[in-house]
Design an enzyme around this catalytic site. Sequence first.
Site, PDB file in Angstrom:
ATOM      1  N   LYS A  80       0.821  -1.691  -0.020  1.00  0.00           N
ATOM      2  CA  LYS A  80      -0.484  -0.030  -0.166  1.00  0.00           C
ATOM      3  C   LYS A  80       1.035   1.338  -0.220  1.00  0.00           C
ATOM      4  CE  LYS A  80      -3.796  -1.315   2.396  1.00  0.00           C
ATOM      5  NZ  LYS A  80      -5.308  -1.146   3.506  1.00  0.00           N
ATOM      6  N   ASP A  97     -10.123   2.975   2.028  1.00  0.00           N
ATOM      7  CA  ASP A  97     -10.293   2.370   3.776  1.00  0.00           C
ATOM      8  C   ASP A  97     -11.049   3.209   4.776  1.00  0.00           C
ATOM      9  OD1 ASP A  97      -8.873  -0.430   3.199  1.00  0.00           O
ATOM     10  OD2 ASP A  97      -7.041   0.471   3.817  1.00  0.00           O
TER      11      ASP A  97
HETATM   12  P1  NAP Z   1       1.139  -1.456   9.414  1.00  0.00           P
HETATM   13  O1  NAP Z   1       0.574  -0.111   8.446  1.00  0.00           O
HETATM   14  O2  NAP Z   1       1.978  -2.720   8.977  1.00  0.00           O
HETATM   15  O3  NAP Z   1       1.094  -0.703  11.321  1.00  0.00           O
HETATM   16  C1  NAP Z   1       0.663  -1.431  11.886  1.00  0.00           C
HETATM   17  C2  NAP Z   1       0.317  -1.113  13.234  1.00  0.00           C
HETATM   18  O4  NAP Z   1       0.972  -2.086  14.987  1.00  0.00           O
HETATM   19  C3  NAP Z   1       1.455   0.023  14.010  1.00  0.00           C
HETATM   20  O5  NAP Z   1       1.141   1.039  14.895  1.00  0.00           O
HETATM   21  C4  NAP Z   1       2.869  -0.775  14.551  1.00  0.00           C
HETATM   22  O6  NAP Z   1       2.965   0.005  15.477  1.00  0.00           O
HETATM   23  C5  NAP Z   1       2.013  -1.748  15.380  1.00  0.00           C
HETATM   24  N1  NAP Z   1       2.245  -3.113  15.352  1.00  0.00           N
HETATM   25  C6  NAP Z   1       2.802  -4.282  15.018  1.00  0.00           C
HETATM   26  N2  NAP Z   1       3.237  -5.078  15.577  1.00  0.00           N
HETATM   27  C7  NAP Z   1       2.744  -4.702  17.107  1.00  0.00           C
HETATM   28  C8  NAP Z   1       3.668  -5.168  18.183  1.00  0.00           C
HETATM   29  N3  NAP Z   1       3.955  -6.206  18.348  1.00  0.00           N
HETATM   30  N4  NAP Z   1       3.370  -4.445  19.538  1.00  0.00           N
HETATM   31  C9  NAP Z   1       2.616  -3.408  19.125  1.00  0.00           C
HETATM   32  N5  NAP Z   1       2.369  -2.866  18.353  1.00  0.00           N
HETATM   33  C10 NAP Z   1       2.307  -2.981  17.165  1.00  0.00           C
HETATM   34  O7  NAP Z   1      -0.101  -1.898   9.051  1.00  0.00           O
HETATM   35  P2  NAP Z   1      -1.534  -1.917   8.999  1.00  0.00           P
HETATM   36  O8  NAP Z   1      -1.912  -2.526   7.065  1.00  0.00           O
HETATM   37  O9  NAP Z   1      -2.247  -0.783   9.395  1.00  0.00           O
HETATM   38  O10 NAP Z   1      -2.899  -3.078   9.238  1.00  0.00           O
HETATM   39  C11 NAP Z   1      -2.828  -2.799  10.590  1.00  0.00           C
HETATM   40  C12 NAP Z   1      -4.442  -3.649  11.669  1.00  0.00           C
HETATM   41  O11 NAP Z   1      -5.426  -3.483  10.173  1.00  0.00           O
HETATM   42  C13 NAP Z   1      -4.069  -5.400  11.016  1.00  0.00           C
HETATM   43  O12 NAP Z   1      -4.347  -6.241  11.931  1.00  0.00           O
HETATM   44  C14 NAP Z   1      -4.387  -5.404   9.551  1.00  0.00           C
HETATM   45  O13 NAP Z   1      -5.411  -6.880   9.354  1.00  0.00           O
HETATM   46  C15 NAP Z   1      -6.047  -4.111   9.469  1.00  0.00           C
HETATM   47  N6  NAP Z   1      -6.537  -4.228   8.516  1.00  0.00           N
HETATM   48  C16 NAP Z   1      -7.773  -4.181   8.577  1.00  0.00           C
HETATM   49  C17 NAP Z   1      -8.413  -3.646   6.960  1.00  0.00           C
HETATM   50  C18 NAP Z   1     -10.064  -4.177   7.174  1.00  0.00           C
HETATM   51  O14 NAP Z   1     -10.443  -3.553   5.837  1.00  0.00           O
HETATM   52  N7  NAP Z   1     -11.081  -4.734   7.801  1.00  0.00           N
HETATM   53  C19 NAP Z   1      -8.196  -2.745   6.361  1.00  0.00           C
HETATM   54  C20 NAP Z   1      -6.021  -2.368   6.665  1.00  0.00           C
HETATM   55  C21 NAP Z   1      -5.649  -3.017   7.581  1.00  0.00           C
HETATM   56  P3  NAP Z   1       4.415   1.033  15.067  1.00  0.00           P
HETATM   57  O15 NAP Z   1       4.729   1.784  14.565  1.00  0.00           O
HETATM   58  O16 NAP Z   1       5.544   0.282  16.326  1.00  0.00           O
HETATM   59  O17 NAP Z   1       5.302  -0.276  13.866  1.00  0.00           O
END
Ligand code: NAP
Length: 292
Positions: free
Chosen positions: A71, A107
């Site tokens: 993305k 989104d």
């Molecule tokens: P991303 O860009 O990789 O961001 C991940 C976030 O989670 C960051 O804030 C990261 O913190 C934090 N994180 C990851 N691992 C962690 C850990 N072990 N401990 C504490 N914080 C942690 O991912 P994203 O695209 O935003 O997705 C995030 C979630 O939303 C995912 O579970 C995804 O499946 C879900 N999602 C759902 C939809 C839907 O349509 N339902 C759409 C998009 C995403 P840091 O900054 O400190 O690394």
Amino acid sequence: MGITGETKLIGILGYPVSHSLSPCMQNAAFAAMGLDIAYVPLLVNPTELGAAVLGLKALNFLGANVTIPHKIPIVPLLDRLDDTAAMTGAVNTIVNDGGVLTGYNTDGIGFIRALEEVTIPSYRETSVLLLGAGGAARSVALALAGKGVRAITIINRGRQRAEELKEMLGRAYPELPVEIRLFNEEINGLLKDNMMVINATPLGMEGNLKALPVAVDTLTEDHVVCDLVYVESSQTPLLAAAAKKGATILGGQGMLLHQGAEAIHLWTGKEPPVEIMRQAIESERSNIPQEP
Ligand code: NAP
């Protein structure tokens, strides 16, 4: 509908992509709309993302969806960005207009539409605790700010992405109060003044609620709790615990549905059959957490 020489193609670029629910949801929609369009999963290694983007043009794809991990890296590879994609710095939908690829991000609007299915409009007057500062958090925060929420507190593991999100919000909505807290800080007191809690991290799965910096015991029936993670049971452990406390809950499925519906609108200019798409997701639920 069979595939012929006239069939138009739309893909979803991801890595991995095989468990995505988008193909079943989007193909069900195109069939119901009587459109000769096939939606296909495209496994794209991050090292081949540039070639894949050129391939969308060369193969005359109508467009594409984009999911983890592409993305953000796909942004500089596109010809144009709409305002939301430019502000969030992330793209989940591409429209191919005669060889010109425009990136969009649906989104945020997907989240708002899902939220408005379960809450009353007064959610706009609430203050929000947002766990996470990644791509999903950015889209959701920008969309909520656009709806006029009172304040947003970003709670993230690391400071850097939280600061970047705060700066982005400050550029777009200078009047909006935005605070940052880190996961290791005490934040449970904030639940009294912030009636919406959104988990935009992958944490809180498999019963490991302690990984989240929010004590679910302190939630009340006045809270709205959203978990963007999409799981088979439709309730993550966070949502199950929040429901027990009487809170209004929202899982990731509604966001998945509505971001996809908005993408269809961008590709075709037509109204998507949302209920048929919802049924397609329900009937296709797999046992693996899904990305759009
Ligand atoms: P991303 O860009 O990789 O961001 C991940 C976030 O989670 C960051 O804030 C990261 O913190 C934090 N994180 C990851 N691992 C962690 C850990 N072990 N401990 C504490 N914080 C942690 O991912 P994203 O695209 O935003 O997705 C995030 C979630 O939303 C995912 O579970 C995804 O499946 C879900 N999602 C759902 C939809 C839907 O349509 N339902 C759409 C998009 C995403 P840091 O900054 O400190 O690394």
